[in-house]
Motif scaffolding. Structure first.
Motif, mmCIF file in Angstrom:
data_model
loop_
_atom_site.group_PDB
_atom_site.id
_atom_site.type_symbol
_atom_site.label_atom_id
_atom_site.label_comp_id
_atom_site.label_asym_id
_atom_site.label_seq_id
_atom_site.Cartn_x
_atom_site.Cartn_y
_atom_site.Cartn_z
ATOM 1 N N GLY A 33 0.806 -1.217 0.000
ATOM 2 C CA GLY A 33 0.000 0.000 0.000
ATOM 3 C C GLY A 33 0.835 1.260 0.000
ATOM 4 N N SER A 87 1.608 2.095 -3.580
ATOM 5 C CA SER A 87 0.480 1.865 -4.487
ATOM 6 C C SER A 87 0.525 2.759 -5.714
ATOM 7 C CB SER A 87 -0.846 2.061 -3.741
ATOM 8 O OG SER A 87 -0.979 3.394 -3.269
ATOM 9 N N ASN A 88 1.441 3.754 -5.739
ATOM 10 C CA ASN A 88 1.571 4.559 -6.968
ATOM 11 C C ASN A 88 2.003 3.693 -8.146
ATOM 12 O OD1 ASN A 88 4.499 4.368 -7.112
ATOM 13 N ND2 ASN A 88 4.664 6.047 -5.675
ATOM 14 N N ASN A 143 -1.369 3.243 -9.800
ATOM 15 C CA ASN A 143 -2.282 4.382 -9.834
ATOM 16 C C ASN A 143 -2.130 5.156 -11.144
ATOM 17 O OD1 ASN A 143 -3.436 7.038 -9.395
ATOM 18 N ND2 ASN A 143 -3.471 6.544 -7.208
ATOM 19 N N SER A 173 -1.352 8.884 -10.762
ATOM 20 C CA SER A 173 0.047 9.107 -10.406
ATOM 21 C C SER A 173 0.951 8.945 -11.626
ATOM 22 C CB SER A 173 0.476 8.131 -9.300
ATOM 23 O OG SER A 173 -0.275 8.334 -8.128
ATOM 24 N N SER A 228 4.784 8.386 -10.096
ATOM 25 C CA SER A 228 4.690 6.949 -9.938
ATOM 26 C C SER A 228 6.001 6.281 -10.299
ATOM 27 C CB SER A 228 3.567 6.392 -10.835
ATOM 28 O OG SER A 228 3.556 4.985 -10.831
ATOM 29 N N ASP A 230 -6.896 -5.889 -7.134
ATOM 30 C CA ASP A 230 -7.679 -4.984 -6.287
ATOM 31 C C ASP A 230 -9.127 -5.439 -6.420
ATOM 32 O OD1 ASP A 230 -7.874 -2.369 -4.715
ATOM 33 O OD2 ASP A 230 -9.292 -2.004 -6.337
ATOM 34 N N ASP A 260 -18.002 3.518 -6.960
ATOM 35 C CA ASP A 260 -17.081 4.549 -6.471
ATOM 36 C C ASP A 260 -17.730 5.926 -6.533
ATOM 37 O OD1 ASP A 260 -17.009 5.366 -9.128
ATOM 38 O OD2 ASP A 260 -14.889 4.877 -9.440
ATOM 39 N N ASN A 294 -12.337 2.975 -8.871
ATOM 40 C CA ASN A 294 -11.398 3.414 -7.826
ATOM 41 C C ASN A 294 -11.327 4.927 -7.693
ATOM 42 O OD1 ASN A 294 -10.216 0.682 -9.014
ATOM 43 N ND2 ASN A 294 -9.565 0.837 -6.895
ATOM 44 N N SER A 320 -9.753 11.836 -7.723
ATOM 45 C CA SER A 320 -8.600 11.078 -7.230
ATOM 46 C C SER A 320 -8.759 9.599 -7.566
ATOM 47 C CB SER A 320 -8.465 11.255 -5.716
ATOM 48 O OG SER A 320 -9.626 10.776 -5.055
ATOM 49 N N SER A 325 -7.534 5.723 -5.963
ATOM 50 C CA SER A 325 -6.912 5.021 -4.836
ATOM 51 C C SER A 325 -7.335 3.557 -4.855
ATOM 52 C CB SER A 325 -7.306 5.662 -3.504
ATOM 53 O OG SER A 325 -8.708 5.629 -3.343
ATOM 54 N N ASN A 342 -8.779 -0.026 -3.492
ATOM 55 C CA ASN A 342 -9.898 -0.367 -2.626
ATOM 56 C C ASN A 342 -9.537 -1.449 -1.621
ATOM 57 O OD1 ASN A 342 -11.774 1.435 -3.810
ATOM 58 N ND2 ASN A 342 -12.231 -0.017 -5.440
#
Length: 448
Positions: A244, A247-248, A251, A254, A260, A280, A294, A331, A339, A341, A343
């Motif tokens: 976590g 996590s970039n 993403n 990112s 990232s 995920d 989401d 997400n 944004s 992120s 889950n």
């Protein structure tokens, strides 16, 4: 709790009266109660009911304004729509958000996931009893400074001017204990555990305090270790923590912002050992607090991220998906900027024969990392490096001995490629599900 049907009708009426033609709204209300205790008496009890609504309005030029409000009266919603419409004149003209193309797609039918909340005195009595049992587990355990038992009812909704409407309600409860020891001539030691359930009646409270006690007791007798490179066993909690923290890697926002460790070209590249697969999956059967959509109304679900070591997907909002010719993944969170992120990370279990090669009952000179600390300061997410204190044990001939103090350091990309075993049995944590993971050649700095 929020009457979502009434609220949705009020929003539509207010938009019609204001002449707002294109809009979407995401809202949630949370009703919670919580108890903490200390040395046999209640320390803190609290209850709250919080509602929030996020409104986006597009004008005729195609730019968008965003505002939020906690005033869910008809007048408050009208003012939020009006404010968002006025703000749209100043909206960004590049990469303007739009409705998710999946905002009206079918979502997973989850059935009734609500439960009645227990009265506050029952929370307190339950927690006091568990604290007493934890304190009685060993003479060296003198306190449970961090503990909590909470209940939460959540209602969420999303709608837009094209007719998409989503609603869901769910309940869940959680408990955690973190105990400490004090013995003359020894450093204080500690251990903790966490559990999640649909209701108080379904919470494994006994298993939680017993795990906290077992971990704490296992740290009473500790030794120094020598610095060097070791075979390291990550607990499910520890492995998900470090995954976590970086996590970039997955993403899409990112990646597009050059924040990232991955690039657009990283898809299809091997970034980890072929033993590792990660997805995920918000709708994993063990995720008690799963949500079905989401902030943009996109359905949540399973998104393969790493398959046998190969990066296969990024996590997307509707904006990043459009820019990268992909599909939204469920997400996204809406706000002044959309944004992205994760889950609920799910690390796939390894094969049985893989697990047999690394047996904790016979392992020797292995570092077992149970909990990573200082993730907020010890992780350089854009460089990929980390240096983190940890709680754990040295495994000697199958026996574990608590480590007095040590730090693990390395690079996440090298760590992922150095995985030598992913065990077959997974465990549910507050950050996802994962088995224990073995990594070869990590640098450990001890005091020996």
């Amino acid at each position: 709790m929020m009457n979502t049907d009434s609220l949705i009708g009020q929003i539509k009426d207010a938009a019609s009266q204001l002449g707002v033609r294109k809009f979407d709204v995401y809202g949630a209300t949370v009703e919670s109660s919580r108890a903490e205790v200390n040395q046999g008496v209640p320390k803190q009890v609290s209850a709250s009911n919080r509602s929030s609504v996020m409104v986006r309005v597009w004008n005729s030029d195609g730019t968008v304004g965003v505002t939020s409000t906690t005033d869910t009266t008809p007048k408050g919603l009208e003012m939020a729509l009006q404010t968002a419409y006025e703000a749209s004149r100043f909206g960004a003209k590049e990469h303007v958000p739009d409705f998710s193309p999946l905002a009206a797609a079918p979502i997973e039918e989850m059935g009734d996931r609500t439960a009645s909340q227990a009265p506050m005195d029952q929370l307190v009595d339950t927690l006091l009893d568990a604290e007493r049992r934890l304190l009685d587990a060993h003479p060296a355990i003198v306190g449970v400074p961090y503990n909590g038992l909470s209940q939460r009812d959540l209602v969420r909704f999303y709608l837009n001017s094209e007719g998409a409407v989503r609603q869901e309600s769910l309940s869940y409860s959680s408990v955690y204990f973190y105990s400490k020891t004090e013995e003359e001539g020894k450093k204080p030691r500690s251990g903790g555990a966490y559990r999640l359930g649909r209701s108080l009646q379904q919470l494994d409270i006994e298993g939680c305090w017993q795990e906290a006690a077992e971990k704490t007791i296992s740290h009473i007798e500790y030794e120094k270790i020598k610095s060097g490179k070791y075979l390291v066993l990550f607990s499910p909690e520890a492995f998900l923590s470090i995954l976590g923290a970086f996590s970039n890697l997955f993403n899409a926002q990112s990646v597009l912002d050059n924040q990232s460790l991955s690039t657009i070209e990283s898809i299809g590249q091997a970034i980890a050992s072929p033993l590792l697969s990660v997805n995920d999956n918000e709708l994993h059967p063990k995720n008690i607090a799963a949500t079905t959509f989401d902030g943009e109304g996109t359905p949540t679900g399973k998104v393969p991220l790493i398959e046998k070591g190969v990066l296969t997907n990024f996590l997307h909002s509707s904006i990043t998906a459009r820019r990268m010719n992909a599909q939204p993944t469920g997400n996204a969170g809406i706000g002044a900027k959309v944004s992205v992120s994760p889950n609920f990370f799910c690390v796939a279990p390894g094969s049985g024969e893989n697990g047999d090669s690394y047996n904790i009952k016979t392992a020797d000179n292995v570092i077992w990392i149970d909990e990573l600390q200082a993730l907020h300061s010890g992780v350089q997410s854009l460089q990929g490096s980390f240096s983190l204190p940890f709680d754990g044990w040295m495994i000697k001939g199958g026996d574990r001995v608590s480590i007095e103090s040590a730090t693990v350091a390395g690079d996440i990309r090298q760590l992922l490629k150095s995985i030598v075993c992913v065990e077959p049995e997974v465990k549910l944590t507050d950050g996802g599900v994962s088995p224990r993971v073995w990594v070869e050649g990590l640098s450990i700095t001890g005091e020996g």
